[in-house]
Structures are given as structure tokens and as C-alpha cells.
Design a protein around this motif. Structure first.
Motif, mmCIF file in Angstrom:
data_model
loop_
_atom_site.group_PDB
_atom_site.id
_atom_site.type_symbol
_atom_site.label_atom_id
_atom_site.label_comp_id
_atom_site.label_asym_id
_atom_site.label_seq_id
_atom_site.Cartn_x
_atom_site.Cartn_y
_atom_site.Cartn_z
ATOM 1 N N LYS A 98 0.825 -1.198 0.000
ATOM 2 C CA LYS A 98 0.000 0.000 0.000
ATOM 3 C C LYS A 98 0.864 1.254 0.000
ATOM 4 O O LYS A 98 1.897 1.321 0.675
ATOM 5 C CB LYS A 98 -0.916 0.001 1.228
ATOM 6 C CG LYS A 98 -1.802 1.227 1.356
ATOM 7 C CD LYS A 98 -2.633 1.174 2.626
ATOM 8 C CE LYS A 98 -3.474 2.429 2.794
ATOM 9 N NZ LYS A 98 -4.286 2.395 4.021
ATOM 10 N N GLY B 77 -0.095 3.066 7.207
ATOM 11 C CA GLY B 77 -1.116 2.084 7.542
ATOM 12 C C GLY B 77 -1.025 1.730 9.012
ATOM 13 O O GLY B 77 -0.092 2.130 9.719
ATOM 14 N N SER B 78 -1.986 0.976 9.492
ATOM 15 C CA SER B 78 -2.022 0.634 10.915
ATOM 16 C C SER B 78 -2.472 -0.801 11.108
ATOM 17 O O SER B 78 -3.158 -1.386 10.261
ATOM 18 C CB SER B 78 -2.971 1.569 11.672
ATOM 19 O OG SER B 78 -4.301 1.412 11.208
ATOM 20 N N SER C 243 -6.672 -6.489 12.995
ATOM 21 C CA SER C 243 -7.218 -5.600 11.956
ATOM 22 C C SER C 243 -6.099 -4.780 11.330
ATOM 23 O O SER C 243 -5.172 -4.333 12.023
ATOM 24 C CB SER C 243 -8.273 -4.662 12.555
ATOM 25 O OG SER C 243 -9.271 -5.394 13.248
ATOM 26 N N ASP C 244 -6.190 -4.560 10.034
ATOM 27 C CA ASP C 244 -5.233 -3.698 9.347
ATOM 28 C C ASP C 244 -5.982 -2.760 8.405
ATOM 29 O O ASP C 244 -7.138 -3.003 8.054
ATOM 30 C CB ASP C 244 -4.197 -4.522 8.576
ATOM 31 C CG ASP C 244 -4.793 -5.270 7.392
ATOM 32 O OD1 ASP C 244 -5.045 -4.627 6.353
ATOM 33 O OD2 ASP C 244 -5.011 -6.499 7.503
ATOM 34 N N SER C 245 -5.299 -1.695 8.001
ATOM 35 C CA SER C 245 -5.881 -0.725 7.055
ATOM 36 C C SER C 245 -5.206 -0.823 5.700
ATOM 37 O O SER C 245 -5.022 0.179 5.015
ATOM 38 C CB SER C 245 -5.737 0.703 7.614
ATOM 39 O OG SER C 245 -4.367 1.022 7.805
ATOM 40 N N ARG D 187 -12.950 -4.580 5.926
ATOM 41 C CA ARG D 187 -13.049 -3.334 6.673
ATOM 42 C C ARG D 187 -13.359 -2.186 5.714
ATOM 43 O O ARG D 187 -12.970 -2.218 4.544
ATOM 44 C CB ARG D 187 -11.751 -3.033 7.419
ATOM 45 C CG ARG D 187 -11.380 -4.075 8.476
ATOM 46 C CD ARG D 187 -10.223 -3.580 9.308
ATOM 47 N NE ARG D 187 -10.605 -2.449 10.146
ATOM 48 C CZ ARG D 187 -9.726 -1.627 10.710
ATOM 49 N NH1 ARG D 187 -8.419 -1.791 10.499
ATOM 50 N NH2 ARG D 187 -10.139 -0.627 11.475
ATOM 51 N N SER E 216 -11.043 0.377 3.801
ATOM 52 C CA SER E 216 -10.105 -0.615 3.274
ATOM 53 C C SER E 216 -9.515 -1.406 4.430
ATOM 54 O O SER E 216 -9.555 -0.992 5.588
ATOM 55 C CB SER E 216 -8.985 0.071 2.484
ATOM 56 O OG SER E 216 -8.173 0.869 3.336
ATOM 57 N N GLY E 217 -8.962 -2.541 4.084
ATOM 58 C CA GLY E 217 -8.322 -3.363 5.094
ATOM 59 C C GLY E 217 -9.044 -4.675 5.346
ATOM 60 O O GLY E 217 -10.105 -4.951 4.773
ATOM 61 N N CYS F 82 -9.874 -7.720 8.578
ATOM 62 C CA CYS F 82 -9.878 -8.091 9.995
ATOM 63 C C CYS F 82 -9.916 -9.615 10.090
ATOM 64 O O CYS F 82 -10.876 -10.248 9.637
ATOM 65 C CB CYS F 82 -11.078 -7.485 10.721
ATOM 66 S SG CYS F 82 -11.165 -7.937 12.481
#
Length: 358
Positions: A274, A278-279, A296-298, A345, A348-349, A351
Motif C-alpha cells: 500500500k 497504515g495501521s 485488523s489492518d488498514s 473493513r 479498506s483493510g 480483519c
């Protein structure tokens, strides 16, 4: 993982409840034997009298068997020999002592079988019923031993499978980290040194985890933090992370290194490709059915052809090493009681959700 206790089959039954169950079952069997004896061998008296003799013989025989089963000397014999010796002692003892007890309860003069002459019918019935009863319990003991052996073999197989899965995961993470460190040494020596320090912390934690079959969630999260610190040094401001573990779940036991593959997967497939920051957030919570852990990620999110809440079991085995690894670990430890699923998510992302029984 709970420790298992080893019970000695030759001490069966071990508890008062087991002994009571065996006595009640014996009473029913000897009542049936008394009914048959009353109709097949007339002349032994009324049915209540025959029933009294039969029950006294049966209960006395059971008491004798229970006492003999706790003999350490008999315990050293082979199972079949042990049961034969038990029968040779318990059947004559139950017959003679049981009759004397019945005479005493009925207020009659004590004699062998209740008549002036010895009757063979009660003797034959006692030998047949007592022998069948001992054969039943011997067979039950043998089946219990075989079931215990199968259970132990299954436990050892699961432990071996878990060790193999961990052995596959550790080099996978280590090789990736060393490759990243090699590139970083040329670009930023100070950050490379910091990464080496974090790698030492991580490897110490991983070594401790590799020596046990289960770790507390607090240790799992601590090891995860060390790994994310390493990745933060490599990715810089492109990676932010947050770990949320309620105090009430800190001591909950889980398979070691269960969450790291999901975090690796989120970074590799979601955040690294990406553009921009991001987190990642890892959060554990208690639900009605057990424990739920969300990673979870973005990042980029699921491919367009994936379902919004895809069950990992339905994905091809080679789609993702990390997801497949976690699925295998959960199945080996919890069987069908644990689940791993993916959720989209917004905007975007992905989980990844782990649900395990508590």
C-alpha cells in the motif's frame, strides 16, 4: 494445556461412586439370576427367600472383588491371571459367606444351601453368574486400557504436530527479518543496531515460547510487540500499531506464536504494497462463547473475488502461509471448537478474527 492424571485400571473402581454403581448393577443382575433360579430349580423355597440368598451372595462377591482389586500383590500379575485369581477367590467366598449372611438375616439355622442336602443348582448358578460378571468387568477394563492408550497416542501426535508447525514458523520469520536487516545496514546503521536489539528481545521470547505447549496471552502480546517494534523500525512512519489486551484475559492460555502469522500476513499482503501509512490493531475480548481476538489492518483489503466474511477453511491451502498455519494450529489444539475468519473493513483493510473456547 491441562496436565493429565494417570489412573491405575487395576484399582477399578477407584471412587465411592464407582463402587456404588458396581454394587447396584450387581444387585440387578443377581435379582435376575434369582428369578431364573426360582423357576428352573423348584424346591429352594419362596421367591423372596431365593432372592435374599441371591442378593447376599452377589453383594458379598462384589465386596470381595473390590477388596482384591486393591491388592498390590495381585496388581503385579498379568491382567488375565489377575482376573482368574480374583474369580477363584471371590466366587467361593461370595457363595459361602453370602449364604451364612442370608441365614442370619432370615433367622434360620446356618447350613450350606438351605436344605439338609447340598443342592447343585445354586452352586452352578453362582459360578455362571459370577464368572460372567467377572468376564464383563475384565473386558471393560481391557477396553478402558485400550482407550487410554489411544488417547495418549493422540495427545503425543498433536504435540508432535504443534512442534513441527512451530519449527516451520520460526525460520520463516527469522529469514524475513534478516533479509530486511541486511538492506537496512546499508541505509541506516543506527536503525539497524536498534533492530538487532529488538531482534534479540524477540528471539529470547520466541525461545521461551518454543519450550512450552501453551503461553499466557500477556506473553503472546509481549512477543507480538517485540515483532512489531522490529517492523516499525524497518517501515518507519508507514506502520502504526496498537495492542489491546484486557487485564482479565492476561493469564488465558493459548498456543504460542498463534497471532504473529496473522500480523505478518497483514503487513506482507496489506500494508507493504500500500502507498502511504497504515495501521495494525490486535485486540482481545471476552464473549459469551469464549475469547475473540481481532487482528485488523488498514491495508489493501481482500481481493475482489473474496467474500466479505470468508471462512478460512474454504480458502485454498496454499493461498497464505500465515493463514494456513493458524488454521492448522487451531485445529490441532481445539478441533472444531475454534474458528478463523476474515472480514472486510471499510473503507479498506482486513480483519482476521480468531474465536477460541475458554
Amino acid at each position: 494445556m491441562p496436565l493429565t492424571s494417570h489412573r491405575h485400571p487395576y484399582l477399578w473402581p477407584e471412587t465411592f461412586g464407582d463402587a456404588l454403581q458396581a454394587t447396584v448393577f450387581s444387585a440387578l443382575v443377581w435379582a435376575l439370576a434369582a428369578t431364573l433360579l426360582y423357576f428352573l430349580a423348584p424346591g429352594l423355597g419362596s421367591f423372596p427367600r431365593v432372592l435374599m440368598f441371591s442378593e447376599c451372595v452377589g453383594i458379598t462377591m462384589v465386596a470381595c472383588v473390590l477388596a482384591l482389586r486393591r491388592s498390590q500383590r495381585l496388581a503385579r500379575l498379568r491382567p488375565m491371571t489377575r482376573w482368574v485369581v480374583t474369580g477363584l477367590i471371590a466366587i467361593p467366598t461370595g457363595f459361602i459367606a453370602g449364604h451364612q449372611i442370608a441365614f442370619l438375616l432370615l433367622g434360620e439355622p446356618m447350613q450350606m444351601v438351605g436344605n439338609q442336602r447340598i443342592s447343585l443348582s445354586p452352586i452352578i448358578f453362582t459360578v455362571l453368574v459370577g464368572g460372567l460378571g467377572l468376564y464383563y468387568y475384565a473386558t471393560r477394563e481391557q477396553l478402558a486400557k485400550e482407550a487410554a492408550a489411544r488417547s495418549e497416542a493422540q495427545r503425543l501426535a498433536i504435540e508432535s504436530q504443534l512442534r513441527l508447525l512451530r519449527a516451520q514458523l520460526d525460520p520463516h520469520m527469522l529469514f524475513n527479518t534478516l533479509a530486511n536487516l541486511r538492506s537496512l545496514i546499508r541505509e541506516d546503521v543506527d536503525r539497524a543496531e536498534s533492530m538487532i536489539d529488538q531482534l534479540i528481545v524477540y528471539l529470547r521470547s520466541a525461545l521461551a515460547a518454543s519450550q512450552t505447549e501453551a503461553v499466557a496471552l500477556s506473553r503472546e502480546f509481549a512477543q507480538l510487540r517485540a515483532y512489531l517494534d522490529i517492523m516499525s523500525l524497518r517501515m518507519g512512519p508507514r506502520l502504526n500499531f496498537r495492542l489491546d489486551l484486557p487485564a482479565g484475559l492476561a493469564d488465558t492460555l493459548v498456543p504460542p506464536m498463534l497471532l504473529q502469522p496473522l500480523v505478518e500476513n497483514a503487513i506482507k499482503h496489506g500494508l507493504e504494497p500500500k502507498v502511504g501509512a497504515g495501521s495494525i490493531e490486535v485486540a482481545a475480548s471476552l464473549t459469551d462463547s469464549g475469547i475473540e481476538i481481532r487482528v485488523s489492518d488498514s491495508g489493501l483489503g481482500l481481493p475482489a473475488d473474496e467474500q466479505g466474511a470468508a471462512d478460512i477453511a474454504a480458502r485454498p491451502a496454499g493461498t497464505s502461509y500465515g493463514l494456513q498455519h493458524v488454521r492448522d494450529r487451531l485445529h490441532a489444539v481445539y478441533g472444531s471448537a475454534a474458528q478463523l475468519s476474515l472480514e472486510r473493513r471499510v473503507p479498506s483493510g482486513v480483519c482476521a478474527v480468531i474465536r477460541i473456547p475458554r
